[in-house]
Design a protein around this motif. Structure first.
Motif, PDB file in Angstrom:
ATOM      1  N   GLU A 183      36.180  31.739  42.705  1.00 38.05           N
ATOM      2  CA  GLU A 183      36.670  33.086  42.384  1.00 38.05           C
ATOM      3  C   GLU A 183      35.617  34.140  42.716  1.00 38.05           C
ATOM      4  O   GLU A 183      35.199  34.929  41.874  1.00 38.05           O
TER       5      GLU A 183
ATOM      6  N   ASN B 231      35.775  36.868  44.215  1.00 40.91           N
ATOM      7  CA  ASN B 231      36.155  38.273  44.066  1.00 40.91           C
ATOM      8  C   ASN B 231      36.099  38.755  42.620  1.00 40.91           C
ATOM      9  O   ASN B 231      36.437  39.902  42.341  1.00 40.91           O
ATOM     10  N   ARG B 232      35.653  37.918  41.688  1.00 38.96           N
ATOM     11  CA  ARG B 232      35.474  38.353  40.307  1.00 38.96           C
ATOM     12  C   ARG B 232      34.055  38.841  40.040  1.00 38.96           C
ATOM     13  O   ARG B 232      33.782  39.430  38.982  1.00 38.96           O
TER      14      ARG B 232
ATOM     15  N   GLN C  49      39.309  32.546  46.239  1.00 38.47           N
ATOM     16  CA  GLN C  49      39.744  33.761  45.575  1.00 38.47           C
ATOM     17  C   GLN C  49      41.233  33.683  45.284  1.00 38.47           C
ATOM     18  O   GLN C  49      41.989  33.020  45.994  1.00 38.47           O
TER      19      GLN C  49
ATOM     20  N   GLU D  28      45.451  38.153  41.366  1.00 37.23           N
ATOM     21  CA  GLU D  28      44.706  38.743  40.260  1.00 37.23           C
ATOM     22  C   GLU D  28      43.989  39.991  40.759  1.00 37.23           C
ATOM     23  O   GLU D  28      43.132  39.917  41.637  1.00 37.23           O
TER      24      GLU D  28
ATOM     25  N   THR E 200      38.638  42.512  39.409  1.00 33.46           N
ATOM     26  CA  THR E 200      38.174  41.872  40.642  1.00 33.46           C
ATOM     27  C   THR E 200      37.560  42.910  41.571  1.00 33.46           C
ATOM     28  O   THR E 200      37.818  44.107  41.461  1.00 33.46           O
ATOM     29  N   TYR E 201      36.740  42.428  42.506  1.00 32.28           N
ATOM     30  CA  TYR E 201      36.044  43.282  43.468  1.00 32.28           C
ATOM     31  C   TYR E 201      36.289  42.714  44.862  1.00 32.28           C
ATOM     32  O   TYR E 201      35.623  41.747  45.268  1.00 32.28           O
TER      33      TYR E 201
END
Length: 332
Positions: free
Chosen positions: A118, A120-121, A158, A162, A166-167
């Motif tokens: 993950e 992108n978190r 990712q 969600e 997230t980024y």
């Protein structure tokens, strides 16, 4: 034209790849394209960004890869409070015989296989620390630079559904991934087979089929596979067709903001060489390029807002480029 004789035995790559795929399929049900794409990226020396909803086996695939290879494996669960030092390591104060000094404590990135779960978190600062290490294959803490182990393979995951907390990865950082693989939902038959394999008393056990030395040797052999000039030129035309100022395709002109970078061409060629070996050939064919184009370029073309509004995806645009780009240039 006389075919070039290989200076090394290309069957070594084919044997390693097929053994690895067979071992992974003991646990992974279906997902043939996903497994093949992961193996190609590994043998090409690139990294993979894997996108799919939770529960589809992304983590299981990477763990299985670690079991099937005699390599060090580590997992980093990305969260918003994760700091760069939690990945690359930091200098800590140690006291020895009444003297205090700094000693480097390595982070989890110092492994052959790294699962960035993950990604992108995590915040952009932490993402950048990982992606810089992926590109440079080194880690700098303070004034000292340390090399990462070889082979070094990062598989980042990712979750596309969600959004809160997230980024999204910036375009320049996405470009550092060799492949972006999409994880589809299994068919009904595959769904039932997953239940059979994972809920019974006996769980399939994987055995190592290769080590770091054989992976590095396979990567070197793959780079020596020849590619004819007309096949290389076709790869160049595919990359050029993704740029709105270098194509006549209305779809690209309307929906694409930026096309694929030169790194996209490098990926097409290198992945094509590995796939050729996996198919038992010692030369790159048009088929190799067309087969791996989507995972190689879907994260390297950046779309206008109109594309999202009209539900036009990168895969749809790339598929049209494949249909409309001739394998041989038009003659004057």
């Amino acid at each position: 034209m006389i075919a070039e004789e290989p200076r090394v035995d290309p069957t070594r790559v084919t044997d390693v790849a097929r053994s690895l795929e067979d071992e992974l399929r003991k646990l992974i049900v279906g997902q043939r394209d996903l497994v093949r794409g992961t193996v190609i990226a590994l043998l090409a020396g690139g990294h993979v960004l894997m996108e799919g909803v939770p529960g589809l086996g992304k983590t299981v695939l990477v763990r299985s890869l670690g079991q099937a290879l005699k390599l060090n494996f580590s997992r980093v669960q990305f969260t918003p409070d994760l700091m760069p030092a939690d990945i690359v390591g930091t200098n800590v104060i140690r006291e020895t015989e009444g003297r205090r000094d700094f000693q480097y404590q390595a982070g989890p990135i110092f492994a052959n296989l790294v699962l960035a779960d993950e990604i992108n978190r995590a915040t952009p600062k932490t993402q950048s620390a990982l992606l810089e290490a992926m590109q440079e294959r080194t880690v700098t803490v303070g004034t000292e630079t340390r090399k990462l182990p070889e082979p070094f393979f990062v598989l980042a995951t990712q979750n596309p559904i969600e959004l809160e907390g997230t980024y999204p990865l910036p375009e320049a950082q996405l470009d550092r991934f060799f492949f972006k693989l999409l994880v589809p939902f299994p068919s009904q038959e595959e769904l039932l087979e997953i239940a059979r394999r994972t809920t019974g008393a006996a769980v399939p056990q994987l055995h190592p089929v290769a080590d770091g030395e054989s992976i590095l040797a396979a990567q070197q052999i793959a780079r020596e596979v020849p590619i004819a000039e007309h096949v290389l030129a076709y790869a160049g035309r595919l990359i050029g067709a993704t740029h709105p100022d270098r194509t006549e395709l209305d779809t690209v002109r309307k929906y694409v903001r930026f096309g694929a970078s030169p790194r996209g061409l490098q990926t097409l060629v290198l992945a094509g060489k590995v796939r050729a070996l996996l198919e038992g050939r010692y030369n790159v064919a048009f088929e190799d390029l067309t087969t791996i184009m989507l995972p190689a370029l879907r994260h390297r073309i950046f779309l206008q807002f109109e594309a999202e509004a009209d539900a036009v995806t990168a895969d749809r645009i790339l598929s049209e480029i494949l249909e409309r780009t001739p394998k041989e240039p038009a003659r004057a």
